[in-house]
Design a protein around this motif. Structure first.
Motif, PDB file in Angstrom:
ATOM      1  N   LYS A 187       0.831  -1.196   0.000  1.00 11.28           N
ATOM      2  CA  LYS A 187       0.000   0.000   0.000  1.00 11.28           C
ATOM      3  C   LYS A 187       0.872   1.256   0.000  1.00 11.28           C
ATOM      4  O   LYS A 187       1.922   1.295   0.623  1.00 11.28           O
ATOM      5  CB  LYS A 187      -0.911   0.007   1.230  1.00 11.28           C
ATOM      6  N   SER A 188       0.419   2.258  -0.721  1.00 11.48           N
ATOM      7  CA  SER A 188       1.119   3.542  -0.722  1.00 11.48           C
ATOM      8  C   SER A 188       0.120   4.636  -0.375  1.00 11.48           C
ATOM      9  O   SER A 188      -1.090   4.460  -0.514  1.00 11.48           O
ATOM     10  CB  SER A 188       1.746   3.818  -2.092  1.00 11.48           C
ATOM     11  N   LYS A 189       0.623   5.744   0.077  1.00 10.13           N
ATOM     12  CA  LYS A 189      -0.241   6.821   0.521  1.00 10.13           C
ATOM     13  C   LYS A 189      -1.052   7.405  -0.639  1.00 10.13           C
ATOM     14  O   LYS A 189      -0.507   7.702  -1.702  1.00 10.13           O
ATOM     15  CB  LYS A 189       0.594   7.918   1.176  1.00 10.13           C
ATOM     16  N   LYS A 190      -2.330   7.558  -0.401  1.00 14.36           N
ATOM     17  CA  LYS A 190      -3.234   8.080  -1.423  1.00 14.36           C
ATOM     18  C   LYS A 190      -2.866   9.501  -1.834  1.00 14.36           C
ATOM     19  O   LYS A 190      -3.045   9.905  -2.987  1.00 14.36           O
ATOM     20  CB  LYS A 190      -4.666   8.040  -0.890  1.00 14.36           C
ATOM     21  N   ILE A 191      -2.312  10.251  -0.894  1.00 11.00           N
ATOM     22  CA  ILE A 191      -1.979  11.652  -1.167  1.00 11.00           C
ATOM     23  C   ILE A 191      -0.901  11.774  -2.246  1.00 11.00           C
ATOM     24  O   ILE A 191      -0.845  12.765  -2.982  1.00 11.00           O
ATOM     25  CB  ILE A 191      -1.530  12.376   0.130  1.00 11.00           C
ATOM     26  N   LEU A 192      -0.046  10.750  -2.354  1.00 10.15           N
ATOM     27  CA  LEU A 192       0.995  10.784  -3.384  1.00 10.15           C
ATOM     28  C   LEU A 192       0.373  10.706  -4.776  1.00 10.15           C
ATOM     29  O   LEU A 192       0.789  11.413  -5.695  1.00 10.15           O
ATOM     30  CB  LEU A 192       1.979   9.632  -3.172  1.00 10.15           C
ATOM     31  N   PHE A 193      -0.627   9.831  -4.924  1.00  9.70           N
ATOM     32  CA  PHE A 193      -1.337   9.731  -6.198  1.00  9.70           C
ATOM     33  C   PHE A 193      -2.050  11.038  -6.515  1.00  9.70           C
ATOM     34  O   PHE A 193      -2.008  11.544  -7.642  1.00  9.70           O
ATOM     35  CB  PHE A 193      -2.359   8.588  -6.152  1.00  9.70           C
ATOM     36  N   GLN A 194      -2.697  11.588  -5.519  1.00 14.91           N
ATOM     37  CA  GLN A 194      -3.440  12.832  -5.713  1.00 14.91           C
ATOM     38  C   GLN A 194      -2.508  13.976  -6.108  1.00 14.91           C
ATOM     39  O   GLN A 194      -2.833  14.781  -6.987  1.00 14.91           O
ATOM     40  CB  GLN A 194      -4.200  13.180  -4.434  1.00 14.91           C
ATOM     41  N   SER A 195      -1.347  14.025  -5.468  1.00 15.64           N
ATOM     42  CA  SER A 195      -0.378  15.085  -5.768  1.00 15.64           C
ATOM     43  C   SER A 195       0.155  14.959  -7.190  1.00 15.64           C
ATOM     44  O   SER A 195       0.293  15.959  -7.906  1.00 15.64           O
ATOM     45  CB  SER A 195       0.783  15.033  -4.772  1.00 15.64           C
ATOM     46  N   ALA A 196       0.450  13.714  -7.599  1.00 17.04           N
ATOM     47  CA  ALA A 196       0.966  13.485  -8.948  1.00 17.04           C
ATOM     48  C   ALA A 196      -0.078  13.851 -10.000  1.00 17.04           C
ATOM     49  O   ALA A 196       0.232  14.497 -11.010  1.00 17.04           O
ATOM     50  CB  ALA A 196       1.386  12.026  -9.107  1.00 17.04           C
ATOM     51  N   ILE A 197      -1.320  13.450  -9.768  1.00 12.13           N
ATOM     52  CA  ILE A 197      -2.400  13.762 -10.708  1.00 12.13           C
ATOM     53  C   ILE A 197      -2.641  15.268 -10.773  1.00 12.13           C
ATOM     54  O   ILE A 197      -2.863  15.837 -11.851  1.00 12.13           O
ATOM     55  CB  ILE A 197      -3.692  13.019 -10.301  1.00 12.13           C
ATOM     56  N   LEU A 198      -2.581  15.925  -9.622  1.00  6.74           N
ATOM     57  CA  LEU A 198      -2.754  17.377  -9.573  1.00  6.74           C
ATOM     58  C   LEU A 198      -1.644  18.077 -10.355  1.00  6.74           C
ATOM     59  O   LEU A 198      -1.906  19.011 -11.133  1.00  6.74           O
ATOM     60  CB  LEU A 198      -2.745  17.853  -8.119  1.00  6.74           C
ATOM     61  N   LEU A 199      -0.414  17.626 -10.164  1.00  4.07           N
ATOM     62  CA  LEU A 199       0.727  18.210 -10.871  1.00  4.07           C
ATOM     63  C   LEU A 199       0.571  18.045 -12.382  1.00  4.07           C
ATOM     64  O   LEU A 199       0.799  18.991 -13.150  1.00  4.07           O
ATOM     65  CB  LEU A 199       2.018  17.540 -10.401  1.00  4.07           C
ATOM     66  N   ILE A 200       0.164  16.863 -12.798  1.00  5.95           N
ATOM     67  CA  ILE A 200      -0.042  16.599 -14.227  1.00  5.95           C
ATOM     68  C   ILE A 200      -1.142  17.496 -14.785  1.00  5.95           C
ATOM     69  O   ILE A 200      -1.016  18.066 -15.874  1.00  5.95           O
ATOM     70  CB  ILE A 200      -0.387  15.110 -14.449  1.00  5.95           C
ATOM     71  N   GLY A 201      -2.215  17.642 -14.029  1.00  6.38           N
ATOM     72  CA  GLY A 201      -3.324  18.485 -14.470  1.00  6.38           C
ATOM     73  C   GLY A 201      -2.917  19.939 -14.622  1.00  6.38           C
ATOM     74  O   GLY A 201      -3.269  20.598 -15.616  1.00  6.38           O
ATOM     75  N   ILE A 202      -2.167  20.454 -13.659  1.00  2.00           N
ATOM     76  CA  ILE A 202      -1.710  21.846 -13.720  1.00  2.00           C
ATOM     77  C   ILE A 202      -0.782  22.056 -14.916  1.00  2.00           C
ATOM     78  O   ILE A 202      -0.870  23.066 -15.622  1.00  2.00           O
ATOM     79  CB  ILE A 202      -1.007  22.234 -12.403  1.00  2.00           C
ATOM     80  N   CYS A 203       0.090  21.093 -15.160  1.00  4.33           N
ATOM     81  CA  CYS A 203       1.002  21.186 -16.305  1.00  4.33           C
ATOM     82  C   CYS A 203       0.229  21.200 -17.624  1.00  4.33           C
ATOM     83  O   CYS A 203       0.543  21.977 -18.536  1.00  4.33           O
ATOM     84  CB  CYS A 203       1.991  20.023 -16.293  1.00  4.33           C
ATOM     85  N   LEU A 204      -0.779  20.349 -17.728  1.00  2.00           N
ATOM     86  CA  LEU A 204      -1.587  20.299 -18.949  1.00  2.00           C
ATOM     87  C   LEU A 204      -2.295  21.624 -19.201  1.00  2.00           C
ATOM     88  O   LEU A 204      -2.337  22.118 -20.333  1.00  2.00           O
ATOM     89  CB  LEU A 204      -2.612  19.164 -18.849  1.00  2.00           C
ATOM     90  N   ILE A 205      -2.840  22.204 -18.145  1.00  2.00           N
ATOM     91  CA  ILE A 205      -3.522  23.497 -18.277  1.00  2.00           C
ATOM     92  C   ILE A 205      -2.523  24.581 -18.676  1.00  2.00           C
ATOM     93  O   ILE A 205      -2.801  25.430 -19.530  1.00  2.00           O
ATOM     94  CB  ILE A 205      -4.237  23.871 -16.963  1.00  2.00           C
ATOM     95  N   GLY A 206      -1.334  24.542 -18.067  1.00  2.00           N
ATOM     96  CA  GLY A 206      -0.298  25.518 -18.400  1.00  2.00           C
ATOM     97  C   GLY A 206       0.147  25.402 -19.846  1.00  2.00           C
ATOM     98  O   GLY A 206       0.307  26.408 -20.546  1.00  2.00           O
ATOM     99  N   ILE A 207       0.347  24.177 -20.304  1.00  2.00           N
ATOM    100  CA  ILE A 207       0.756  23.947 -21.695  1.00  2.00           C
ATOM    101  C   ILE A 207      -0.317  24.460 -22.649  1.00  2.00           C
ATOM    102  O   ILE A 207      -0.017  25.103 -23.663  1.00  2.00           O
ATOM    103  CB  ILE A 207       1.022  22.446 -21.929  1.00  2.00           C
ATOM    104  N   PHE A 208      -1.569  24.191 -22.322  1.00  2.00           N
ATOM    105  CA  PHE A 208      -2.677  24.644 -23.163  1.00  2.00           C
ATOM    106  C   PHE A 208      -2.721  26.171 -23.218  1.00  2.00           C
ATOM    107  O   PHE A 208      -2.947  26.763 -24.278  1.00  2.00           O
ATOM    108  CB  PHE A 208      -3.996  24.092 -22.622  1.00  2.00           C
ATOM    109  N   ALA A 209      -2.474  26.818 -22.085  1.00  2.00           N
ATOM    110  CA  ALA A 209      -2.475  28.287 -22.046  1.00  2.00           C
ATOM    111  C   ALA A 209      -1.376  28.851 -22.938  1.00  2.00           C
ATOM    112  O   ALA A 209      -1.561  29.874 -23.614  1.00  2.00           O
ATOM    113  CB  ALA A 209      -2.292  28.770 -20.608  1.00  2.00           C
ATOM    114  N   GLY A 210      -0.229  28.173 -22.958  1.00  2.00           N
ATOM    115  CA  GLY A 210       0.889  28.637 -23.771  1.00  2.00           C
ATOM    116  C   GLY A 210       0.605  28.604 -25.262  1.00  2.00           C
ATOM    117  O   GLY A 210       1.219  29.341 -26.037  1.00  2.00           O
TER     118      GLY A 210
END
Length: 211
Positions: free
Chosen positions: A49-72
């Motif tokens: 088992k791994s901490k759920k927050i790690l998955f959430q943080s990784a998904i959040l980071l990916i989402g923010i990057c995608l939005i940033g790339i789209f804005a560019g």
């Protein structure tokens, strides 16, 4: 508080991507690392088992990057040409925008790219200057050759090769890597456009130069 921090990070990322021309490549790198991290977490979770927050943080980071790339992708290009200044200043500016355009992610996405029409504008300007006999300086010839080099026909490639060769002969430019590289690349591109073999093998291998 957590939501405010996430929102602030999102706004900063969007502004950074919109205002800084190379930002999308940094965001793509972070996005890739985030995906790798997510895959590693997934593999680890198979065995323990791994901490759920790690998955959430990784998904959040990916989402923010995608939005940033789209804005560019909506960042406006700089003007392709300089409307005033000396011939040398105009050619240097055209060369710089030619290069900077090819460093933007949007230039490689048809829906967002204006690269082709901007190349046409630069080429028309360089042809006009050349027709008026204003290409006398070696550095101007180099800048012009690069614009011709990004055309789409053999006649322009021939001119690119001619100008690049003339620039490369200048004693002050004989140790300039880009000038000497263009002399070879422009000649090879001209040869390939005529279905003839390359001389310097610059068209069929990876190069760190912007082509």
């Amino acid at each position: 508080m957590k939501k405010i921090l996430i929102f602030a990070l999102l706004i900063i990322t969007v502004l950074f991507s919109y205002l800084v021309s190379w930002s999308e490549w940094l965001l793509l790198t972070v996005l890739f690392l985030g995906l790798v991290f997510l895959i590693i977490l997934g593999l680890i979770r198979i065995f323990r088992k791994s901490k759920k927050i790690l998955f959430q943080s990784a998904i959040l980071l990916i989402g923010i990057c995608l939005i940033g790339i789209f804005a560019g992708l909506f960042r406006p290009y700089e003007p392709a040409l300089l409307k005033s200044g000396t011939i040398s200043e105009q050619l240097e500016y055209a060369y710089k925008t030619d290069q900077s355009d090819r460093k933007q992610l949007r230039s490689f996405i048809p829906m967002f790219s204006k690269l082709q029409e901007r190349d046409v504008l630069r080429l028309e300007k360089v042809k006009q200057i050349n027709a008026e006999g204003e290409l006398t300086k070696s550095r101007d010839k180099f800048h012009s050759a690069f614009i011709y080099h990004h055309s789409d026909n053999s006649a322009d490639y021939k001119m690119a090769s001619k100008l690049a060769a003339a620039a490369a002969k200048d004693e002050g430019l004989q140790n300039d890597y880009q000038v000497q590289w263009l002399r070879k690349a422009a000649y090879d591109r001209w040869m390939v456009s005529q279905e003839k073999p390359e001389k310097y093998n610059t068209q069929n291998k990876f190069s760190i130069e912007i082509k």
